[in-house]
Scaffold this motif. Structure first.
Motif, mmCIF file in Angstrom:
data_model
loop_
_atom_site.group_PDB
_atom_site.id
_atom_site.type_symbol
_atom_site.label_atom_id
_atom_site.label_comp_id
_atom_site.label_asym_id
_atom_site.label_seq_id
_atom_site.Cartn_x
_atom_site.Cartn_y
_atom_site.Cartn_z
ATOM 1 N N PHE A 9 0.858 -1.170 0.000
ATOM 2 C CA PHE A 9 0.000 0.000 0.000
ATOM 3 C C PHE A 9 0.902 1.229 0.000
ATOM 4 O O PHE A 9 1.708 1.414 0.910
ATOM 5 C CB PHE A 9 -0.907 0.019 1.230
ATOM 6 N N GLN A 10 0.756 2.061 -1.015
ATOM 7 C CA GLN A 10 1.609 3.230 -1.193
ATOM 8 C C GLN A 10 0.777 4.500 -1.042
ATOM 9 O O GLN A 10 -0.302 4.624 -1.617
ATOM 10 C CB GLN A 10 2.270 3.187 -2.575
ATOM 11 N N HIS A 11 1.300 5.465 -0.268
ATOM 12 C CA HIS A 11 0.545 6.684 0.037
ATOM 13 C C HIS A 11 1.185 7.958 -0.489
ATOM 14 O O HIS A 11 0.565 9.019 -0.442
ATOM 15 C CB HIS A 11 0.359 6.809 1.552
ATOM 16 N N GLU A 30 6.486 -11.869 -6.539
ATOM 17 C CA GLU A 30 5.668 -11.158 -7.523
ATOM 18 C C GLU A 30 5.070 -9.968 -6.785
ATOM 19 O O GLU A 30 4.334 -10.145 -5.819
ATOM 20 C CB GLU A 30 4.581 -12.087 -8.055
ATOM 21 N N ILE A 31 5.397 -8.750 -7.219
ATOM 22 C CA ILE A 31 5.070 -7.551 -6.450
ATOM 23 C C ILE A 31 3.989 -6.723 -7.147
ATOM 24 O O ILE A 31 4.105 -6.410 -8.333
ATOM 25 C CB ILE A 31 6.322 -6.693 -6.231
ATOM 26 N N THR A 32 2.953 -6.380 -6.396
ATOM 27 C CA THR A 32 1.879 -5.519 -6.897
ATOM 28 C C THR A 32 1.644 -4.403 -5.882
ATOM 29 O O THR A 32 2.127 -4.461 -4.750
ATOM 30 C CB THR A 32 0.579 -6.313 -7.108
ATOM 31 N N LEU A 59 1.938 -8.438 3.123
ATOM 32 C CA LEU A 59 1.473 -7.064 2.941
ATOM 33 C C LEU A 59 2.516 -6.111 3.499
ATOM 34 O O LEU A 59 2.965 -6.262 4.640
ATOM 35 C CB LEU A 59 0.147 -6.858 3.675
ATOM 36 N N MET A 60 2.915 -5.124 2.682
ATOM 37 C CA MET A 60 3.817 -4.062 3.116
ATOM 38 C C MET A 60 3.040 -2.751 3.050
ATOM 39 O O MET A 60 2.505 -2.400 1.998
ATOM 40 C CB MET A 60 5.040 -3.987 2.208
ATOM 41 N N GLN A 90 -6.753 -13.300 9.233
ATOM 42 C CA GLN A 90 -6.301 -14.602 8.740
ATOM 43 C C GLN A 90 -4.866 -14.910 9.146
ATOM 44 O O GLN A 90 -4.245 -15.856 8.645
ATOM 45 C CB GLN A 90 -6.443 -14.661 7.217
ATOM 46 N N SER A 91 -4.322 -14.105 10.061
ATOM 47 C CA SER A 91 -2.969 -14.324 10.598
ATOM 48 C C SER A 91 -1.911 -14.381 9.504
ATOM 49 O O SER A 91 -0.976 -15.189 9.555
ATOM 50 C CB SER A 91 -2.929 -15.619 11.437
ATOM 51 N N LYS A 92 -2.034 -13.480 8.527
ATOM 52 C CA LYS A 92 -1.092 -13.439 7.418
ATOM 53 C C LYS A 92 0.017 -12.419 7.703
ATOM 54 O O LYS A 92 -0.176 -11.485 8.474
ATOM 55 C CB LYS A 92 -1.824 -13.104 6.121
ATOM 56 N N PRO A 93 1.184 -12.566 7.078
ATOM 57 C CA PRO A 93 2.328 -11.684 7.353
ATOM 58 C C PRO A 93 2.091 -10.252 6.879
ATOM 59 O O PRO A 93 1.574 -10.013 5.782
ATOM 60 C CB PRO A 93 3.465 -12.330 6.545
ATOM 61 N N ALA A 94 2.492 -9.298 7.723
ATOM 62 C CA ALA A 94 2.358 -7.875 7.381
ATOM 63 C C ALA A 94 3.456 -7.081 8.068
ATOM 64 O O ALA A 94 3.843 -7.393 9.198
ATOM 65 C CB ALA A 94 0.990 -7.349 7.792
ATOM 66 N N ILE A 95 3.927 -6.048 7.363
ATOM 67 C CA ILE A 95 4.898 -5.118 7.925
ATOM 68 C C ILE A 95 4.411 -3.704 7.632
ATOM 69 O O ILE A 95 4.100 -3.374 6.487
ATOM 70 C CB ILE A 95 6.301 -5.326 7.326
#
Length: 241
Positions: A9-11, A30-32, A59-60, A90-95
């Motif tokens: 997510f870019q701001h 693979e980056i989106t 998620l970044m 869903q306990s998925k990785p995020a930074i």
């Protein structure tokens, strides 16, 4: 072999991924991206316009000049926070990085408020005292880039991992899959130039914890390395590489 799908997510226009782009590519990612800054503020923006949670492995969430509380001027913030809650459920990785760390905290019910002082420039962050064993390991102290006026409370159930002398909450961990930074480990010379350009235009920062723009423009390449390496280690940690 399944490809690692990373979404960010870019701001801020031009900010991009910072230092970790090349590292993620070495992992075959693979980056989106979702570019919130490009959305008209009066747009009726729906959560379904964001990626399916199932299609994101990491998620970044990057920084930004806006406040997480400014949903009037940036109505997509509500949608972004709803999606973050759905993703984290869903306990998925995020930074989260700076604004990103604030967004994760706020999405989970923690307050984001004005810090007692603004921080801008290179400063020392210290490892907090915690007894939990399975935590992301911070060095005892590290020189990092600060660029913020607000600060997050530590979300319920999270562990504070780092602090500074003028901002108590610099890094927290939720479970073993989420890290929320207040500082900018991803900073590169190019990204710093963008930050400096914004500050010269907007003149937001003042006070005792502000480094002179002239000094920041003379930042040396080795100053970026520690933070960049820390972020690579953080990615490995939340992905359990």
């Amino acid at each position: 072999m399944k490809k690692l799908k990373v979404h960010y997510f870019q701001h801020i226009a031009g900010e991009g991924f910072g230092s970790c782009y090349d590292y993620l590519k070495t992992l075959g990612a693979e980056i989106t991206a979702t570019e919130f800054f490009a959305l008209p503020t009066d747009l009726s923006f729906d959560i379904e316009a964001l990626p399916d949670v199932e299609d994101v492995d990491l998620l970044m969430i990057m920084g930004g000049t806006m406040s997480v509380n400014d949903e009037v001027n940036f109505p997509w913030l509500k949608i972004e926070k709803r999606w973050i809650r759905r993703y984290l459920a869903q306990s998925k990785p995020a930074i989260g990085l700076c604004l990103g760390g604030q967004l994760i905290a706020n999405a989970l019910g923690a307050s984001v408020t004005r810090n007692t002082v603004q921080e801008m420039g290179w400063s020392t962050v210290y490892k907090s005292n915690y007894i939990e064993k399975d935590c992301f390991q911070m060095p005892a102290e590290i020189q990092v880039m600060q660029w913020h006026s607000e600060t997050f409370d530590i979300p319920k159930g999270a562990i504070r991992l780092a602090e500074s002398k003028v901002c108590a909450n610099q890094l927290y961990q939720i479970g073993t899959n989420v890290l929320g930074f207040q500082f900018h480990p991803e900073i590169t010379k190019r990204v710093l130039d963008i930050f400096i350009e914004h500050e010269e235009e907007l003149n937001i920062f003042q006070g005792a914890a502000i480094q002179a723009i002239s000094e920041l423009k003379n930042s040396q390449s080795q100053q970026f390395i520690q933070g960049n390496q820390l972020l690579n280690q953080a990615i490995d940690y939340v992905l359990r590489v």
